[in-house]
Design an enzyme around this catalytic site. Sequence first.
Site, PDB file in Angstrom:
ATOM      1  N   GLN A  78       3.289  -6.271   0.737  1.00  0.00           N
ATOM      2  CA  GLN A  78       2.372  -5.882   1.801  1.00  0.00           C
ATOM      3  C   GLN A  78       1.747  -7.093   2.470  1.00  0.00           C
ATOM      4  OE1 GLN A  78      -1.843  -5.020  -0.087  1.00  0.00           O
ATOM      5  NE2 GLN A  78      -0.323  -3.779  -1.169  1.00  0.00           N
ATOM      6  N   SER A 112       3.173  -2.988  -4.425  1.00  0.00           N
ATOM      7  CA  SER A 112       3.657  -3.065  -3.045  1.00  0.00           C
ATOM      8  C   SER A 112       3.771  -4.443  -2.415  1.00  0.00           C
ATOM      9  CB  SER A 112       2.850  -2.141  -2.127  1.00  0.00           C
ATOM     10  OG  SER A 112       1.642  -2.665  -1.723  1.00  0.00           O
ATOM     11  N   LYS A 131       4.058   4.718  -0.964  1.00  0.00           N
ATOM     12  CA  LYS A 131       3.231   4.988   0.209  1.00  0.00           C
ATOM     13  C   LYS A 131       3.983   4.707   1.506  1.00  0.00           C
ATOM     14  CE  LYS A 131      -1.219   4.137  -2.059  1.00  0.00           C
ATOM     15  NZ  LYS A 131      -2.493   3.378  -1.998  1.00  0.00           N
ATOM     16  N   HIS A 144       2.345 -10.471   0.253  1.00  0.00           N
ATOM     17  CA  HIS A 144       1.963 -10.608  -1.143  1.00  0.00           C
ATOM     18  C   HIS A 144       2.212  -9.302  -1.899  1.00  0.00           C
ATOM     19  CE1 HIS A 144      -1.666  -9.014   0.881  1.00  0.00           C
ATOM     20  NE2 HIS A 144      -1.885  -8.362  -0.243  1.00  0.00           N
ATOM     21  N   HIS A 155      -1.910  -7.791   5.362  1.00  0.00           N
ATOM     22  CA  HIS A 155      -3.033  -7.164   6.048  1.00  0.00           C
ATOM     23  C   HIS A 155      -3.160  -7.735   7.458  1.00  0.00           C
ATOM     24  CE1 HIS A 155      -4.031  -5.405   2.249  1.00  0.00           C
ATOM     25  NE2 HIS A 155      -4.163  -6.591   1.686  1.00  0.00           N
ATOM     26  N   GLU A 184      -8.465 -10.643   1.415  1.00  0.00           N
ATOM     27  CA  GLU A 184      -8.750 -10.359   0.009  1.00  0.00           C
ATOM     28  C   GLU A 184      -8.696 -11.648  -0.799  1.00  0.00           C
ATOM     29  OE1 GLU A 184      -6.604  -5.960  -0.407  1.00  0.00           O
ATOM     30  OE2 GLU A 184      -5.520  -7.753  -1.037  1.00  0.00           O
ATOM     31  N   LYS A 233      -8.617  -7.100   6.684  1.00  0.00           N
ATOM     32  CA  LYS A 233      -8.779  -6.871   5.260  1.00  0.00           C
ATOM     33  C   LYS A 233      -8.365  -8.104   4.447  1.00  0.00           C
ATOM     34  CE  LYS A 233      -7.555  -3.606   1.591  1.00  0.00           C
ATOM     35  NZ  LYS A 233      -6.504  -2.689   1.098  1.00  0.00           N
ATOM     36  N   ARG A 271       2.798  -2.017   4.565  1.00  0.00           N
ATOM     37  CA  ARG A 271       3.661  -2.097   3.386  1.00  0.00           C
ATOM     38  C   ARG A 271       5.131  -2.047   3.771  1.00  0.00           C
ATOM     39  NH1 ARG A 271      -0.365   1.590   2.523  1.00  0.00           N
ATOM     40  NH2 ARG A 271      -1.920   1.041   0.925  1.00  0.00           N
TER      41      ARG A 271
END
Length: 423
Positions: free
Chosen positions: A110, A108, A301, A276, A112, A137, A135, A295
Amino acid sequence: MARPRVFPLSCVVQQYAWGKVGSKSEVACLLASSDPLAQISEDKPYAELWMGTHPRGDAKILDNRISQKTLGQWIAENQDCLGPKVKENFNGKLPFLFKVLSVDTALSIQAHPNKELAEKLHHQAPEHYPDDNHKPEMAIALTSFQGLCGFRPVEEIVTFLKKVPEFQSLIGEDATAQLKQSVGGDSEAMASALRNCFSHLMKSEKKVVVEQLNLLVKRISQQVFDGNSMEDIYGKLLLQLHQQYPGDIGCFAIYFLNLLTLKPGEAMFLEANVPHAYLKGDCVECMACSDNTVRAGLTPKFIDVPTLCEMLNYTPSPSNKMLFTPTQSPNDPYLSIYNPPVPDFTIMKMEVPGSVTEYKVLTLDSASILLMVQGTVTAITPTAQAEIPLQRGGVLFIGANERVSLKLTLPKDLLIFRACCLL
């Protein structure tokens, strides 16, 4: 009897469709090495190994004194094990989720949200954004690991607009002209032009996207059949993504985003609002405890294009700037520290040569989770009943301020990752 504060964990495997199949997956190999009874199916994907207290994957404790509890349950009853700063700042909860990922199919396009946006999205659509936390990462490659991260320099995007007419057709003449004019100008004008171009692409009609993508796939396929290289426009990758997600708008994102191929040990940090995607390979990942992902492509999704286009950081940057460089510990020649600019987590990597008979793990004022990727040891600690054997795939929870030594039981090099919270 001393209260246990160091113990092994049995972690949760997630079999998502995008994962690598069977023994091709690092997740499956770690699982098989740590558990002789594990049955690895060669026709099932092994995508993620979760090490933490997430409600959908709370690790089980492998200590006969407390084996009836999950890690989340045990921490709720023993919050002091987190360390005073972690306990205070994160409401008595472990603030991170530690993972291993094995990616075979693109994961995906996406980004955050930051905390402010996360609260807003959770309030507006809790079914899609199930909590109010950010979120961030970090991914550290275990094998060669390919991903997209951040907007590439505008000059590179302009070059793709010239070389890929199907791409330019979706962007439109006006947005393309604005982007070309922004080259060499001030950063604000460049970001504005980039936002306009990316939004034009992502908001294109599905029918038009499919038409242009099919034209591009046909053109690249013909050129490759004729023996011509199309790598100047990422022909091989474009065909791969189209095969995985036919007609998907995310296939064109490779012309906007930096393509990174990380070597083992190299990392990328994905802070809020950075676009990313993970494409292929195995990595260790750590993230703040949240399920908030916005996303816009290469996924079955929920897709939220307006939110993604609005939230993104449109500052272009060359691909080498997307790499996150660890610092070397001044006191431990075997310890590298990946400490991102967020409070939720830090990752440590320990590469210990097999000639070392015993290695003392750094004592921290934070609970931590340790993963053995390579090597065989026994862990020794004052609060354990006995030595704890650990081999490849073994996972150890270490309470705050606990002293742990690893005694090498085989003279082979160790590769260990450890997630913690340095406040």
